[in-house]
Design a protein around this motif. Sequence first.
Motif, short mmCIF file in Angstrom:
data_model
loop_
_atom_site.label_atom_id
_atom_site.label_comp_id
_atom_site.label_asym_id
_atom_site.label_seq_id
_atom_site.Cartn_x
_atom_site.Cartn_y
_atom_site.Cartn_z
N ASN A 597 0.85 -1.20 0.00
CA ASN A 597 0.00 0.00 0.00
C ASN A 597 0.88 1.24 0.00
OD1 ASN A 597 -2.36 1.44 0.04
ND2 ASN A 597 -2.52 1.45 2.26
N ASN A 598 1.59 1.44 -1.07
CA ASN A 598 2.56 2.52 -1.15
C ASN A 598 1.89 3.78 -1.67
OD1 ASN A 598 4.76 4.12 -1.36
ND2 ASN A 598 5.82 2.90 -2.91
N THR A 599 1.23 4.50 -0.78
CA THR A 599 0.60 5.76 -1.17
C THR A 599 1.49 6.94 -0.79
OG1 THR A 599 -0.58 5.84 0.93
CG2 THR A 599 -1.71 4.83 -0.92
N GLU A 600 2.77 6.70 -0.66
CA GLU A 600 3.69 7.74 -0.22
C GLU A 600 3.74 8.90 -1.22
OE1 GLU A 600 7.44 5.92 0.32
OE2 GLU A 600 6.75 4.59 1.92
N THR A 793 2.67 16.37 6.04
CA THR A 793 3.40 15.14 6.28
C THR A 793 4.89 15.44 6.24
OG1 THR A 793 3.79 12.85 5.56
CG2 THR A 793 3.36 14.47 3.84
N THR A 794 5.63 14.77 7.09
CA THR A 794 7.10 14.87 7.07
C THR A 794 7.74 13.52 6.82
OG1 THR A 794 7.21 14.57 9.48
CG2 THR A 794 7.10 16.84 8.65
N ASP A 795 6.93 12.50 6.57
CA ASP A 795 7.47 11.15 6.37
C ASP A 795 7.03 10.56 5.03
OD1 ASP A 795 4.81 10.60 6.83
OD2 ASP A 795 5.13 9.60 8.75
N GLY A 796 6.91 11.40 4.03
CA GLY A 796 6.59 10.90 2.70
C GLY A 796 5.17 10.44 2.52
N GLY A 797 4.25 10.93 3.35
CA GLY A 797 2.85 10.59 3.20
C GLY A 797 2.41 9.38 3.99
N SER A 798 3.33 8.78 4.78
CA SER A 798 2.92 7.63 5.61
C SER A 798 1.91 8.06 6.66
CB SER A 798 4.14 6.99 6.28
OG SER A 798 4.99 6.43 5.31
N THR A 799 2.11 9.25 7.24
CA THR A 799 1.15 9.79 8.20
C THR A 799 0.90 11.25 7.87
OG1 THR A 799 2.93 10.38 9.76
CG2 THR A 799 1.88 8.24 10.04
N TRP A 800 -0.32 11.71 8.13
CA TRP A 800 -0.71 13.10 7.92
C TRP A 800 -1.23 13.67 9.23
CZ3 TRP A 800 0.03 15.75 3.40
CH2 TRP A 800 0.32 15.01 2.26
N GLN A 801 -0.87 14.92 9.52
CA GLN A 801 -1.32 15.62 10.72
C GLN A 801 -2.05 16.90 10.31
OE1 GLN A 801 -0.77 14.15 13.67
NE2 GLN A 801 0.48 12.53 12.74
N THR A 802 -3.02 17.31 11.14
CA THR A 802 -3.69 18.58 10.91
C THR A 802 -2.75 19.73 11.19
OG1 THR A 802 -5.80 17.60 11.54
CG2 THR A 802 -5.68 20.00 11.51
N LEU A 803 -2.68 20.70 10.30
CA LEU A 803 -1.81 21.85 10.48
C LEU A 803 -2.58 22.95 11.19
CD1 LEU A 803 1.02 23.02 9.79
CD2 LEU A 803 -0.04 24.09 7.79
#
Length: 984
Positions: A597-600, A793-803
Amino acid sequence: MKLNYALTFVLALGTLVANAQDKNKLRDNVAHQTMMTVSGHQSQQEAIANFAKSYELDENSTFQEYRTTTDKLGNTHSRYQQYFNGIKVQFGVMIVHNKQGSVSLINGELYNPKTINTVPSLSKEVGLQRAIEHTNANAYLWEDASQAALMGYSKPVGELVIFPDVNKGIVHLAYMYDVYSTSPISRNEVYVDAHSGDILFKNPIIKHADRLISNNEISAKAKELENTLNSALVEGTADTRYSGTRPIETTPEGSEFILLDTTRGDGIVTYNCEGFNAYQDLHFSDNDNAWTAAEYDNDEKDNGALDAHWGAEVTYDFWQDIFNRNSFDDEGAQIISYVHYDDADEPLFLDTGYDNAFWNGSVMTYGDGNTFDILTAADVCGHEIGHAVCTFTADLAYQNQSGGMNEGYSDIWGACVEHFGRTGSIDGAIDPNVWLIGEDLNSPPLRSMSDPNSRNDPDTYLGDNWVSTGDEGTCVPDATTNDYCGVHTNSGVLNHWFYILTEGAADTNNAPTPDTYDVAGIGMVKSAEIAYLAERDYLTPNATYFDARNATIAVASSIYCANSPEVISVTNAWYAVNVGEEFAEAADDVSLMSITNNTEVGCDAGTFSPQIVVSNGGTNMLGDVDISFSVNGAATTTVTETVNLGTCESTTLTLDIGSLTRGANVLNVDVTTTNDGRPENNTGTVLVVVNDAAEVDVVNTFDTVEESLISYNDGVISSLWERGVAQGTLLSDAVAGGSDVYGTNLDGNHPDGTIAYLVSQCYDLSSVENAILKFDMAFDLEENWDIMYMQYTTDGGSTWQTLGTASDANWYNNDRLPDGTDCFNCIGSQWTGEGEDAHSGGGLNATMHEYSYSLSAFDNDGSAETSMVFRFVFQSDAAVNEEGVIVDNFVVEADQIVLATTNNEFKGLSIYPNPTNTIVNISGQDLKDAKVSVIDLSGRVISNNASVFNGNVLQVNMEQLASGSYFLVIENENYRSVKQVIRK
């Protein structure tokens, strides 16, 4: 003889099996739930919309997610509550199953109230009076303030709901009242028609089981009765009445020890009612923490309180140890037991004893018994708290077949708790008495799971002793005349299915046309897991036995494989109780289990070499597998791999996709083999996003193709976001200065039920300071229903955080969260509001305003991110669409600084996850021939060339290293970089 059941599968956008009106009604001999397999690459919102269409629902029906669980394979199961015009639809539940981040299946029961009048004719006060008149009790709990406070209960005010009469297929506007009477004892959710005042249904919270076992519906955690954070906990020994000498946790109070355990969840406490018909917080106490038979095996049966305390502890331990469930609500709810309770308002020596035990919605309540001994046996405790678990999972309606399964599940958990408590596990040989319900209290027992017929209960659907229900007959559920259409009697079908699945059996059933069966037992470890996950992740309130069959087969297939011994036994155990046909083997079958599941959101195109897992679901050896794959619907490539897999064996294969272009790419994979018997499990799809780098201080005006951003809708390559000139009535090109912008449909309204992403390029903030994000935006959104927010994201799209948050200056204008009435999509930080509404910065929301957010936490003064990506998230609900959002002039401004770096650093380097306890990934440019060395803080080289190149990333396994900080030296002939990583 098996009835010709038809599992209601609705293929995406395919033919429906029944019209919407029929789906409101339970139909004879079929599953009540609808199941929709999701083919292709649909987003979650699109899949939900298609499922709703199968019920012909309009835009007035909305759905709010209220619980998500994750199984051990990483698949998620999200429950949604249905609302109509903001009013809760009772029983309206939809479950969305995600596999590898993509929707694979939706099941549930929805109702179509589009013709209903949602303005009540009666007031809540009149409705309550009707509920009280129907209850016709002598006294109510709200009349005793102290008792009501102990239970956390107050006089009901009524909740307006839409109530479906599933027997008649009619929906009503209704008030629901939680009516708790104390003389006689009862607690029911009473549904009163809000127009006619008729009583529609009573759902018992206190459920009596043939005078012995009563059950519950829990709606709130018990209030904390003890402040024991600083108390010293001690292990005592207890000579219980039914289970021998057992260890119990107690707490010292003065010179005594009391039955209070604070090691489990929010606590377990056992109180003494002293034979009164009122709850009182009187502790049982002991002077030396040795609770002996000499002291407590007395005429008052005080040793039964030791069973209640130990039984609550082992029930908690069963759910925690076996399923990692933290108390009945999975949030650590306190378990409170009241022993020596009596329903008679007279001295104990004049009374015959209360022949019941029940959960009243807040606490366990045990009588001393008359026909039975004191009702504190382990299976009683496990049974009652099992009803609490049901409330927080499937919430099976207490009527018809679902009510029978509600009781049957509690029998299952009572047996499991008894076996677990007395042996310390659910593995190994099972004492035959475990399969008897209430055997410690009376002979003969109340029910038998191994031989239900011996207690005049059915062991077969429609067989001997079966009570006709509204699901397959004409029974109208009633508490006094038919036990809600036989819920206690018909429980024998489910609990006997569980017995057969666990222990195995060969016999001929007593179905209308008998069937001979032979089932291999799989043991309680496996059978309990399959039963629990079906209850937690698949069943909805009015599920039938056939729904339970579908659910347990789906669970077993996901844990094992479609042709596994476990699936065979699950299927044939249902056949043994006359639900569905025998298992039909597939000689040849290949199943696509997963795709990488490479959605990076990677920052260079690189090459893409995903891995797939295939499994043999057939009985024959699986030899050659044909694999076909394509990207973005282009030409299909087909390769043949020889795998040589036995039944249920699996292997991992690598696909050579090659380079992917910048943007959102969809990879479709199909596997097959000769004479494949189950083609429905052959396909899979993943979304892969490839990005590139942007420059700080360069404004993206979106005026040229080169300034395009990546955009896609949730899970799919199609995009709502458009680049061009805004032509809406409010969001027109005049406010945008005539330049190109990005918008959610530039010349009209946005669609309903859509999540759409607009993704920035990658920003290296490691060599800048005073970084700030800026852009222009105007919006026209239905307030509190349609929203917009930003993630990073700071990890290539593995995790997303609200800004950011709504408290940040010049940022979000709304901090709402869902409250059951509106704002169902809200996350607590968002932009929302009509275009005509006034903007805090002057003008209107539909006027372009500059928004800005400080990125100092991420630049060189903060975490010095080398690859930071932002995305706009637009989300619309199921009804009322407006013009949406336009954005322009996107830029990250910053001050350049000189860093002490070499000239041969890798570009766009990203390390994730960091910290890690297993694999750390390294992405960036020109990494293909690089090697990685791991060095500790003392400078010692732990490993040379520790990396493996996988797809377009380097992977370093940190699993064998001790916790702490390390340096990764990444180098090849042209570049060298050093990055710090933390091993958790």
